[in-house]
Design a protein around this motif. Structure first.
Motif, PDB file in Angstrom:
ATOM      1  N   TYR A 172      -9.362  -0.129  13.835  1.00 21.16           N
ATOM      2  CA  TYR A 172      -8.962  -1.473  13.407  1.00 21.16           C
ATOM      3  C   TYR A 172      -9.663  -1.838  12.094  1.00 21.16           C
ATOM      4  O   TYR A 172      -9.044  -2.375  11.173  1.00 21.16           O
ATOM      5  CB  TYR A 172      -9.302  -2.479  14.506  1.00 21.16           C
ATOM      6  N   HIS A 173     -10.941  -1.537  12.008  1.00 21.97           N
ATOM      7  CA  HIS A 173     -11.696  -1.825  10.795  1.00 21.97           C
ATOM      8  C   HIS A 173     -11.122  -1.059   9.599  1.00 21.97           C
ATOM      9  O   HIS A 173     -10.930  -1.633   8.523  1.00 21.97           O
ATOM     10  CB  HIS A 173     -13.170  -1.478  10.998  1.00 21.97           C
ATOM     11  N   LEU A 174     -10.852   0.231   9.777  1.00 21.21           N
ATOM     12  CA  LEU A 174     -10.246   1.020   8.703  1.00 21.21           C
ATOM     13  C   LEU A 174      -8.897   0.436   8.294  1.00 21.21           C
ATOM     14  O   LEU A 174      -8.591   0.335   7.108  1.00 21.21           O
ATOM     15  CB  LEU A 174     -10.084   2.478   9.133  1.00 21.21           C
ATOM     16  N   PHE A 175      -8.099   0.052   9.281  1.00 25.96           N
ATOM     17  CA  PHE A 175      -6.792  -0.537   8.993  1.00 25.96           C
ATOM     18  C   PHE A 175      -6.949  -1.843   8.216  1.00 25.96           C
ATOM     19  O   PHE A 175      -6.229  -2.086   7.243  1.00 25.96           O
ATOM     20  CB  PHE A 175      -6.027  -0.777  10.303  1.00 25.96           C
ATOM     21  N   SER A 176      -7.889  -2.675   8.628  1.00 24.69           N
ATOM     22  CA  SER A 176      -8.078  -3.976   7.979  1.00 24.69           C
ATOM     23  C   SER A 176      -8.522  -3.830   6.522  1.00 24.69           C
ATOM     24  O   SER A 176      -8.316  -4.734   5.717  1.00 24.69           O
ATOM     25  CB  SER A 176      -9.084  -4.836   8.753  1.00 24.69           C
ATOM     26  N   GLU A 177      -9.099  -2.690   6.180  1.00 22.90           N
ATOM     27  CA  GLU A 177      -9.522  -2.429   4.806  1.00 22.90           C
ATOM     28  C   GLU A 177      -8.547  -1.506   4.067  1.00 22.90           C
ATOM     29  O   GLU A 177      -8.901  -0.932   3.028  1.00 22.90           O
ATOM     30  CB  GLU A 177     -10.928  -1.855   4.805  1.00 22.90           C
ATOM     31  N   ASN A 178      -7.343  -1.363   4.638  1.00 21.11           N
ATOM     32  CA  ASN A 178      -6.291  -0.537   4.036  1.00 21.11           C
ATOM     33  C   ASN A 178      -6.738   0.902   3.791  1.00 21.11           C
ATOM     34  O   ASN A 178      -6.392   1.496   2.770  1.00 21.11           O
ATOM     35  CB  ASN A 178      -5.784  -1.168   2.735  1.00 21.11           C
ATOM     36  N   VAL A 233      -4.018  -9.420  11.173  1.00 19.41           N
ATOM     37  CA  VAL A 233      -4.312  -7.980  11.049  1.00 19.41           C
ATOM     38  C   VAL A 233      -3.972  -7.297  12.367  1.00 19.41           C
ATOM     39  O   VAL A 233      -3.371  -6.219  12.381  1.00 19.41           O
ATOM     40  CB  VAL A 233      -5.784  -7.740  10.655  1.00 19.41           C
ATOM     41  N   TRP A 234      -4.349  -7.927  13.482  1.00 19.27           N
ATOM     42  CA  TRP A 234      -4.045  -7.363  14.793  1.00 19.27           C
ATOM     43  C   TRP A 234      -2.543  -7.160  14.970  1.00 19.27           C
ATOM     44  O   TRP A 234      -2.103  -6.119  15.440  1.00 19.27           O
ATOM     45  CB  TRP A 234      -4.587  -8.234  15.928  1.00 19.27           C
ATOM     46  N   LYS A 235      -1.755  -8.145  14.584  1.00 23.76           N
ATOM     47  CA  LYS A 235      -0.301  -8.058  14.734  1.00 23.76           C
ATOM     48  C   LYS A 235       0.229  -6.806  14.036  1.00 23.76           C
ATOM     49  O   LYS A 235       1.017  -6.051  14.610  1.00 23.76           O
ATOM     50  CB  LYS A 235       0.358  -9.305  14.161  1.00 23.76           C
ATOM     51  N   ASN A 236      -0.214  -6.560  12.819  1.00 22.65           N
ATOM     52  CA  ASN A 236       0.239  -5.381  12.072  1.00 22.65           C
ATOM     53  C   ASN A 236      -0.346  -4.085  12.626  1.00 22.65           C
ATOM     54  O   ASN A 236       0.326  -3.060  12.677  1.00 22.65           O
ATOM     55  CB  ASN A 236      -0.104  -5.535  10.593  1.00 22.65           C
TER      56      ASN A 236
END
Length: 92
Positions: free
Chosen positions: A25-31, A71-74
């Motif tokens: 999730y953290h990696l995703f949130s930072e693209n 961010v969670w939704k995506n």
């Protein structure tokens, strides 16, 4: 980086809830995950995708600071769940 899929065996377990999903999730949130990156959770537990997502969301709010509902939704769109028996080759 090409699109890819990560399979997490034991997707309903403590390691997944406390470490793996918060890190992803953290990696995703930072693209920092590529477009088309998907995560497939594999476990024995009888639950549908919505139940699985709710469990992961609960874990994120507990074990990850800075939870963002958008961010969670995506991120959740990339999460999938497969119920199977680890001893049944056909389940893989």
């Amino acid at each position: 980086m090409q699109a890819s899929t990560l399979v997490i065996f034991g997707a309903t377990g403590d390691l997944t809830h406390r470490k793996l999903i918060p890190a992803l999730y953290h990696l995703f949130s930072e693209n920092k995950l590529p477009d088309g990156f998907n995560i497939v959770g594999f476990a024995r537990r009888e639950e549908n995708r919505e139940e699985h997502l709710e469990g992961l969301k609960t874990a994120l709010t507990k074990f990850h600071e800075g939870f963002d509902p958008m961010v969670w939704k995506n991120f959740a769109e990339r999460l999938h769940y497969v119920r199977g028996d680890f001893e049944q080759v056909s389940d893989y």
